[in-house]
Design a protein around this motif. Structure first.
Motif, short mmCIF file in Angstrom:
data_model
loop_
_atom_site.label_atom_id
_atom_site.label_comp_id
_atom_site.label_asym_id
_atom_site.label_seq_id
_atom_site.Cartn_x
_atom_site.Cartn_y
_atom_site.Cartn_z
N LYS A 40 1.03 -1.31 -0.04
CA LYS A 40 -0.04 -0.05 -0.11
C LYS A 40 0.85 1.24 -0.08
O LYS A 40 0.39 2.32 -0.58
CB LYS A 40 -1.14 0.00 1.36
CG LYS A 40 -2.03 -0.92 1.23
CD LYS A 40 -3.05 -1.02 2.26
CE LYS A 40 -3.88 -1.76 2.14
NZ LYS A 40 -5.07 -1.69 3.36
N GLU A 67 5.70 0.42 -5.58
CA GLU A 67 4.87 -0.32 -4.58
C GLU A 67 4.87 -2.06 -4.66
O GLU A 67 3.97 -2.25 -3.97
CB GLU A 67 3.83 0.50 -4.56
CG GLU A 67 2.75 0.16 -5.79
CD GLU A 67 3.09 1.12 -6.91
OE1 GLU A 67 2.01 1.18 -7.81
OE2 GLU A 67 4.22 1.85 -6.92
N VAL A 103 -1.54 -5.19 -0.50
CA VAL A 103 -2.78 -4.69 -1.14
C VAL A 103 -3.08 -6.11 -1.75
O VAL A 103 -2.65 -7.19 -2.01
CB VAL A 103 -2.28 -4.09 -2.55
CG1 VAL A 103 -3.82 -4.01 -3.37
CG2 VAL A 103 -1.65 -2.57 -2.10
#
Length: 104
Positions: A40, A67, A103
């Motif tokens: 995230k 990310e 995520v």
């Protein structure tokens, strides 16, 4: 070995606009042995990859904000090597953020 250098002021691609490997996202999650491990927080994957490198595991990042950590073992990886690499990755994630949020 290949190397692509892009000046930041020329790097204006939006996701899906460039067909180079992972450059514009979306990152494939689960194609063969190539996996993307998305975080995230921007930059978290870069920190994880750096921690993994210090422990002997070479990894790359993807995504416009570093990310996504790429997991790219060879197709011929031995089970014991895969276990060792995943254990190293687990240690790297823990060393960066304790329990970093991924995520889903």
């Amino acid at each position: 070995m290949a190397l692509t250098l892009i000046r930041p002021d020329y790097d204006v691609w939006k996701p899906g606009e460039h067909n180079g490997t992972f450059h514009g996202l979306p990152v494939p999650r689960g194609r063969g042995l190539a996996w993307g491990l998305p975080f995230k927080r921007a930059g978290a994957a870069r920190e994880v990859c750096e921690a993994a490198y210090r422990k002997g595991l070479l990894m790359e990042t993807a995504g416009p904000h570093d990310e996504v950590a790429q997991i790219l073992p060879p197709l011929t990886v031995a089970y014991a090597q895969l276990e060792q690499g995943l254990a190293t990755l687990e240690d790297a994630v823990a060393s960066v953020a304790g329990v970093e949020t991924l995520v889903a």
